[in-house]
Design an enzyme around this catalytic site. Structure first.
Site, PDB file in Angstrom:
ATOM      1  N   GLU A 149       0.812  -1.338  -0.046  1.00 39.27           N
ATOM      2  CA  GLU A 149       0.142  -0.005  -0.001  1.00 39.27           C
ATOM      3  C   GLU A 149       0.988   1.254   0.065  1.00 39.27           C
ATOM      4  OE1 GLU A 149      -2.598  -0.208   3.122  1.00 39.27           O
ATOM      5  OE2 GLU A 149      -3.817  -2.240   2.599  1.00 39.27           O
ATOM      6  N   ASN A 197       1.996  -5.335  -3.312  1.00 41.11           N
ATOM      7  CA  ASN A 197       0.558  -5.645  -2.866  1.00 41.11           C
ATOM      8  C   ASN A 197      -0.068  -4.283  -2.624  1.00 41.11           C
ATOM      9  OD1 ASN A 197      -1.356  -7.642  -1.881  1.00 41.11           O
ATOM     10  ND2 ASN A 197      -0.931  -6.727   0.091  1.00 41.11           N
ATOM     11  N   HIS A 233     -10.712  -6.235  -1.040  1.00 43.18           N
ATOM     12  CA  HIS A 233     -11.490  -6.114   0.143  1.00 43.18           C
ATOM     13  C   HIS A 233     -12.523  -5.411  -0.325  1.00 43.18           C
ATOM     14  CE1 HIS A 233      -9.152  -7.371   3.488  1.00 43.18           C
ATOM     15  NE2 HIS A 233      -7.850  -6.625   3.089  1.00 43.18           N
ATOM     16  N   GLU A 262      -6.180 -10.775  -0.544  1.00 44.89           N
ATOM     17  CA  GLU A 262      -7.030 -10.180   0.935  1.00 44.89           C
ATOM     18  C   GLU A 262      -8.592 -10.314   0.463  1.00 44.89           C
ATOM     19  OE1 GLU A 262      -5.390  -6.892   3.019  1.00 44.89           O
ATOM     20  OE2 GLU A 262      -3.148  -7.325   2.281  1.00 44.89           O
ATOM     21  N   ASP A 264     -12.245 -10.354   0.780  1.00 43.45           N
ATOM     22  CA  ASP A 264     -13.653 -10.562   1.407  1.00 43.45           C
ATOM     23  C   ASP A 264     -14.667  -9.790   0.815  1.00 43.45           C
ATOM     24  OD1 ASP A 264     -12.807  -7.992   2.465  1.00 43.45           O
ATOM     25  OD2 ASP A 264     -12.027  -9.046   4.321  1.00 43.45           O
TER      26      ASP A 264
END
Length: 354
Positions: A149, A197, A233, A262, A264
């Site tokens: 990030e 990432n 996400h 990641e 979800d």
């Protein structure tokens, strides 16, 4: 207790607690893709957690146990106990380990963030950290999120202790500090796959354009980058799957791998933690689309959720209870409609190469 609508959704989709002869792991192996999840080592002592993890997944990543604050709580020593425990579990169950993360502007210990280090001292600390951690896990961690990030929503380099507060001596030089960390990482463990990432760069937008441009530049100049992690996400059920697929396609065309790192898909929930009945099926279709977008690209080689059971998801606390139910397993480790769609897509496999 499940609500009636939840039970109805289960039976409508043909899911039971012993739903399938094949696991996610078995189907993913047939596709040549890793299916993974982020893990907290403290939960491995819970039988239901550990058995579900070992049965369903072929890859694990530490949520926190390999971050700066966990590995180096003070300047004097490293503490590898949590990370080593996760590696031992993975080895015992023939799982791969993904490392997360070596460089991030957040989740750093106070001694580091509040210390009055010069740029030269901070550069030395960062290189020392990368080298020490990667050497410790050489041959055990196959891939690392080297930098996490580093870009803002407009694709600009974020202010951080590594970039310009005070940075490592490359402030104002764009992605030069990111490049430097990748070079240090490659020197520390030449066999490890090295990933950048990022969040909110999954589809086509200014951030994903900046990631693409950075990777293209790095590849052109021989910077040792092997892949991009797309976090996924997902706080909405209105997801542009074609844009995600297009972004994966353009990144992999540069010669790098893509990992979904990641994933979800959170739902709005009521005071009892329950979503609207129709949202189970909508969530399942989002999972389906993301998995299919990966499987349609030969260089998309891993799909990882951020946790796998709602029992330990970060979504509830982060949203102050307004969102939840984001993962393929519920709090009792029963499968949800999202599990079935992921399994169906893995079972269908990759598209034949043209």
């Amino acid at each position: 207790m499940f609500t009636l609508s939840w039970r109805s959704a289960i039976f409508a989709l043909g899911i039971t607690s012993a739903c399938c002869a094949q696991s996610l792991r078995q189907e993913a192996e047939n596709d040549g893709v890793l299916i993974g999840t982020a893990v907290r080592p403290s939960q491995l002592s819970e039988t239901a957690y550990a058995s579900t993890l070992a049965r369903e997944f072929s890859m694990v990543e530490a949520e926190d146990a390999m971050k700066w604050w966990a590995l180096r709580p003070d300047a004097a020593a490293y503490d590898f106990r949590q990370g080593d425990g996760l590696v031992r579990f993975a080895q015992a169950h023939q799982m791969k380990v993904r490392g997360h993360c070596l460089v991030w502007g957040r989740d750093n210990p106070d001694w580091l963030t509040q210390g009055h280090f010069s740029t030269r001292q901070r550069s030395r600390l960062l290189r020392e950290h990368i080298t020490r951690v990667m050497t410790h896990y050489a041959g055990q961690v196959f891939a690392w999120d080297v930098v996490n990030e580093a870009l803002d929503e407009n694709g600009n380099v974020r202010d951080s202790l590594w970039y310009n507060h005070p940075g490592i001596g490359l402030s104002g030089k764009g992605t030069a500090y990111i490049e430097q960390t990748f070079r240090w990482a490659h020197t520390a463990d030449p066999q490890a796959l090295l990933f950048y990432n990022e969040a909110e760069g999954e589809g086509l937008n200014r951030k994903s354009d900046a990631i693409y441009a950075m990777v293209k530049d790095f590849k052109r100049r021989g910077v040792p980058i092997d892949g991009v992690g797309l976090q996924m996400h997902t706080p909405t059920l209105d997801v542009d799957i074609p844009a995600i697929a297009a972004n994966i396609a353009r990144l992999t065309a540069l010669g790098v791998q893509v990992h979904i790192t990641e994933l979800d898909v959170s739902l709005p929930v009521d005071s009892n933690g329950q979503p609207r009945p129709d949202d189970w099926a909508r969530q399942a279709e989002v999972y389906r689309g993301i998995v299919r977008a990966c499987l349609n690209s030969a260089r998309c080689t891993a799909i990882q959720t951020w946790g796998f059971t709602d029992k330990y998801s970060w979504i509830g606390s982060h949203s102050h209870g307004t969102r939840g139910q984001a993962l393929p397993f519920d709090r009792a480790y029963q499968v949800k409609p999202a599990y079935k769609t992921v399994l169906e897509e893995l079972s269908a496999g990759r598209l034949p190469a043209h």
